[in-house]
Design a protein around this motif. Sequence first.
Motif, PDB file in Angstrom:
ATOM      1  N   GLU A  77       0.813  -1.214   0.000  1.00 21.98           N
ATOM      2  CA  GLU A  77       0.000   0.000   0.000  1.00 21.98           C
ATOM      3  C   GLU A  77       0.848   1.266   0.000  1.00 21.98           C
ATOM      4  OE1 GLU A  77      -2.106  -3.432   1.641  1.00 21.98           O
ATOM      5  OE2 GLU A  77      -0.240  -2.431   2.234  1.00 21.98           O
ATOM      6  N   GLY A  78       2.019   1.209   0.626  1.00 22.70           N
ATOM      7  CA  GLY A  78       2.814   2.421   0.778  1.00 22.70           C
ATOM      8  C   GLY A  78       4.078   2.474  -0.051  1.00 22.70           C
ATOM      9  N   GLY A  79       4.392   1.401  -0.766  1.00 27.15           N
ATOM     10  CA  GLY A  79       5.659   1.350  -1.475  1.00 27.15           C
ATOM     11  C   GLY A  79       5.632   1.823  -2.902  1.00 27.15           C
ATOM     12  N   ASN A  80       4.453   2.141  -3.426  1.00 26.34           N
ATOM     13  CA  ASN A  80       4.330   2.636  -4.809  1.00 26.34           C
ATOM     14  C   ASN A  80       5.096   1.762  -5.810  1.00 26.34           C
ATOM     15  OD1 ASN A  80       3.640   5.274  -3.231  1.00 26.34           O
ATOM     16  ND2 ASN A  80       3.060   5.700  -5.342  1.00 26.34           N
ATOM     17  N   GLY A  81       4.959   0.457  -5.651  1.00 26.91           N
ATOM     18  CA  GLY A  81       5.571  -0.472  -6.580  1.00 26.91           C
ATOM     19  C   GLY A  81       7.003  -0.858  -6.257  1.00 26.91           C
ATOM     20  N   LEU A  82       7.609  -0.224  -5.250  1.00 29.39           N
ATOM     21  CA  LEU A  82       9.006  -0.518  -4.904  1.00 29.39           C
ATOM     22  C   LEU A  82       9.133  -1.308  -3.602  1.00 29.39           C
ATOM     23  CD1 LEU A  82      10.755   2.869  -5.795  1.00 29.39           C
ATOM     24  CD2 LEU A  82      10.480   0.834  -7.208  1.00 29.39           C
ATOM     25  N   HIS A  83       8.021  -1.801  -3.090  1.00 33.19           N
ATOM     26  CA  HIS A  83       8.039  -2.446  -1.776  1.00 33.19           C
ATOM     27  C   HIS A  83       8.888  -3.718  -1.751  1.00 33.19           C
ATOM     28  CE1 HIS A  83       4.528  -3.703  -4.109  1.00 33.19           C
ATOM     29  NE2 HIS A  83       4.625  -4.878  -3.526  1.00 33.19           N
ATOM     30  N   ASP A  84       8.883  -4.489  -2.839  1.00 35.28           N
ATOM     31  CA  ASP A  84       9.687  -5.713  -2.850  1.00 35.28           C
ATOM     32  C   ASP A  84      11.179  -5.401  -2.768  1.00 35.28           C
ATOM     33  OD1 ASP A  84       7.518  -7.426  -2.967  1.00 35.28           O
ATOM     34  OD2 ASP A  84       7.463  -7.453  -5.163  1.00 35.28           O
ATOM     35  N   ILE A  85      11.615  -4.381  -3.523  1.00 35.88           N
ATOM     36  CA  ILE A  85      13.025  -3.981  -3.476  1.00 35.88           C
ATOM     37  C   ILE A  85      13.386  -3.491  -2.073  1.00 35.88           C
ATOM     38  CG2 ILE A  85      14.776  -2.464  -4.481  1.00 35.88           C
ATOM     39  CD1 ILE A  85      12.975  -2.179  -6.928  1.00 35.88           C
ATOM     40  N   LEU A  86      12.498  -2.713  -1.482  1.00 37.58           N
ATOM     41  CA  LEU A  86      12.769  -2.150  -0.161  1.00 37.58           C
ATOM     42  C   LEU A  86      12.767  -3.226   0.917  1.00 37.58           C
ATOM     43  CD1 LEU A  86      10.650   1.026  -0.719  1.00 37.58           C
ATOM     44  CD2 LEU A  86      13.079   1.043  -0.129  1.00 37.58           C
ATOM     45  N   ARG A  87      11.870  -4.205   0.784  1.00 39.83           N
ATOM     46  CA  ARG A  87      11.883  -5.309   1.741  1.00 39.83           C
ATOM     47  C   ARG A  87      13.213  -6.058   1.680  1.00 39.83           C
ATOM     48  NH1 ARG A  87       5.958  -7.896   0.424  1.00 39.83           N
ATOM     49  NH2 ARG A  87       4.665  -6.315   1.468  1.00 39.83           N
ATOM     50  N   LYS A  88      13.718  -6.244   0.465  1.00 35.52           N
ATOM     51  CA  LYS A  88      14.996  -6.929   0.291  1.00 35.52           C
ATOM     52  C   LYS A  88      16.121  -6.156   0.976  1.00 35.52           C
ATOM     53  CE  LYS A  88      17.975  -8.883  -3.335  1.00 35.52           C
ATOM     54  NZ  LYS A  88      19.228  -8.205  -2.946  1.00 35.52           N
ATOM     55  N   ARG A  89      16.139  -4.837   0.792  1.00 37.22           N
ATOM     56  CA  ARG A  89      17.159  -4.030   1.450  1.00 37.22           C
ATOM     57  C   ARG A  89      16.992  -4.075   2.968  1.00 37.22           C
ATOM     58  NH1 ARG A  89      20.676  -1.297  -1.571  1.00 37.22           N
ATOM     59  NH2 ARG A  89      21.902  -2.290   0.069  1.00 37.22           N
ATOM     60  N   GLY A  90      15.725  -4.131   3.422  1.00 37.57           N
ATOM     61  CA  GLY A  90      15.483  -4.267   4.852  1.00 37.57           C
ATOM     62  C   GLY A  90      15.984  -5.592   5.393  1.00 37.57           C
ATOM     63  N   ASP A  91      15.774  -6.665   4.643  1.00 31.92           N
ATOM     64  CA  ASP A  91      16.268  -7.985   5.056  1.00 31.92           C
ATOM     65  C   ASP A  91      17.787  -8.008   5.130  1.00 31.92           C
ATOM     66  OD1 ASP A  91      13.679  -8.892   5.168  1.00 31.92           O
ATOM     67  OD2 ASP A  91      13.712  -9.846   3.194  1.00 31.92           O
ATOM     68  N   GLU A  92      18.428  -7.169   4.309  1.00 31.58           N
ATOM     69  CA  GLU A  92      19.892  -7.069   4.321  1.00 31.58           C
ATOM     70  C   GLU A  92      20.398  -6.113   5.406  1.00 31.58           C
ATOM     71  OE1 GLU A  92      20.277  -7.563  -0.563  1.00 31.58           O
ATOM     72  OE2 GLU A  92      20.490  -5.597   0.406  1.00 31.58           O
ATOM     73  N   LEU A  93      19.451  -5.584   6.207  1.00 33.72           N
ATOM     74  CA  LEU A  93      19.765  -4.592   7.244  1.00 33.72           C
ATOM     75  C   LEU A  93      20.382  -3.336   6.644  1.00 33.72           C
ATOM     76  CD1 LEU A  93      21.204  -6.934  10.041  1.00 33.72           C
ATOM     77  CD2 LEU A  93      18.841  -6.215   9.670  1.00 33.72           C
ATOM     78  N   ARG A  94      19.889  -2.972   5.449  1.00 35.76           N
ATOM     79  CA  ARG A  94      20.385  -1.790   4.746  1.00 35.76           C
ATOM     80  C   ARG A  94      19.341  -0.678   4.680  1.00 35.76           C
ATOM     81  NH1 ARG A  94      25.980  -2.064   3.544  1.00 35.76           N
ATOM     82  NH2 ARG A  94      26.513  -4.270   3.506  1.00 35.76           N
ATOM     83  N   LEU A  95      18.212  -0.854   5.366  1.00 37.91           N
ATOM     84  CA  LEU A  95      17.135   0.138   5.340  1.00 37.91           C
ATOM     85  C   LEU A  95      16.814   0.572   6.758  1.00 37.91           C
ATOM     86  CD1 LEU A  95      14.768   1.690   3.957  1.00 37.91           C
ATOM     87  CD2 LEU A  95      13.419  -0.408   4.223  1.00 37.91           C
ATOM     88  N   ALA A  96      16.732   1.885   6.968  1.00 38.55           N
ATOM     89  CA  ALA A  96      16.405   2.416   8.292  1.00 38.55           C
ATOM     90  C   ALA A  96      15.736   3.772   8.136  1.00 38.55           C
ATOM     91  CB  ALA A  96      17.663   2.540   9.149  1.00 38.55           C
ATOM     92  N   GLY A  97      15.142   4.255   9.225  1.00 34.39           N
ATOM     93  CA  GLY A  97      14.507   5.570   9.221  1.00 34.39           C
ATOM     94  C   GLY A  97      15.043   6.424  10.350  1.00 34.39           C
ATOM     95  N   ILE A  98      15.340   7.674  10.073  1.00 36.25           N
ATOM     96  CA  ILE A  98      15.786   8.634  11.081  1.00 36.25           C
ATOM     97  C   ILE A  98      14.737   9.741  11.153  1.00 36.25           C
ATOM     98  CG2 ILE A  98      17.558  10.292  11.744  1.00 36.25           C
ATOM     99  CD1 ILE A  98      19.592   8.590  10.267  1.00 36.25           C
ATOM    100  N   LEU A  99      14.192   9.955  12.314  1.00 39.30           N
ATOM    101  CA  LEU A  99      13.090  10.900  12.474  1.00 39.30           C
ATOM    102  C   LEU A  99      13.533  12.326  12.191  1.00 39.30           C
ATOM    103  CD1 LEU A  99      10.104  11.116  13.292  1.00 39.30           C
ATOM    104  CD2 LEU A  99      10.864  11.515  15.636  1.00 39.30           C
ATOM    105  N   ASN A 100      12.805  12.986  11.291  1.00 46.73           N
ATOM    106  CA  ASN A 100      13.051  14.396  11.011  1.00 46.73           C
ATOM    107  C   ASN A 100      12.840  15.225  12.271  1.00 46.73           C
ATOM    108  OD1 ASN A 100      13.885  14.577   8.406  1.00 46.73           O
ATOM    109  ND2 ASN A 100      11.931  15.132   7.547  1.00 46.73           N
ATOM    110  N   GLY A 101      13.676  16.222  12.467  1.00 46.53           N
ATOM    111  CA  GLY A 101      13.488  17.109  13.596  1.00 46.53           C
ATOM    112  C   GLY A 101      12.679  18.341  13.197  1.00 46.53           C
ATOM    113  N   ILE A 102      12.172  19.031  14.188  1.00 49.97           N
ATOM    114  CA  ILE A 102      11.442  20.276  13.962  1.00 49.97           C
ATOM    115  C   ILE A 102      12.432  21.436  14.074  1.00 49.97           C
ATOM    116  CG2 ILE A 102       9.636  21.808  14.825  1.00 49.97           C
ATOM    117  CD1 ILE A 102       8.180  19.345  15.856  1.00 49.97           C
ATOM    118  N   SER A 103      12.423  22.300  13.083  1.00 47.37           N
ATOM    119  CA  SER A 103      13.316  23.448  13.107  1.00 47.37           C
ATOM    120  C   SER A 103      12.971  24.342  14.291  1.00 47.37           C
ATOM    121  CB  SER A 103      13.188  24.235  11.790  1.00 47.37           C
ATOM    122  OG  SER A 103      13.970  25.402  11.842  1.00 47.37           O
TER     123      SER A 103
END
Length: 207
Positions: A88-114
Amino acid sequence: KYKLHNTYTNARSWMVIHNIAYQGKYSKERFPVDSYLGLPRRLAGDDLQGEDMHLGPDCINLLAGGIRTADRVLTVSPNYAVEICSAEGGNGLHDILRKRGDELRLAGILNGISDEWNPATDPKIPMNYRLANFDEGKRVCKAALQQELGLDQDPDTCLIGFCGRLCFQKGLTLIMAAVDWMMHGQPNRCQLIIMGKGEPTLAEQVA
């Protein structure tokens, strides 16, 4: 192109995804990677291969290429990193992103408020204010904004502002669906200020 000349051989790359919907899709036939993007033709292979309902297999996807080849892939929040791995959220790239996540190559860093903006020192607002007098300061600034935009200077009217890209993802369709109710369908009507650029159909609705 650097590694072909034994340059930056130990360099590593990070790919930061802000909005998965904007992927850079092009027709390989109409926009060759060598003449159009300045890249070696051999790169128009599996790494840049994309999918598109209009282009079919004649599609390169620059974002997909970046995700596949980057040493690390980051997003603007941990939650978004999870969201883009779903169909639903990957706009067609979810399989590639899951693969990178399985490789421990995907992460998120929370944006800060200016936090550098300070209403106590900002020279561009009508009245500077602090915690001790913020009620008066916000009232004066609100009235000045209403006057500048030709709105009724009613201190009791709820003034709502939107500043962002005019697109479905930012929720503008929800705002537009509620405009009539906000303006006329409740006892205490609102004033709405929308500023931004984006999809022409939404821009026309806002105008």
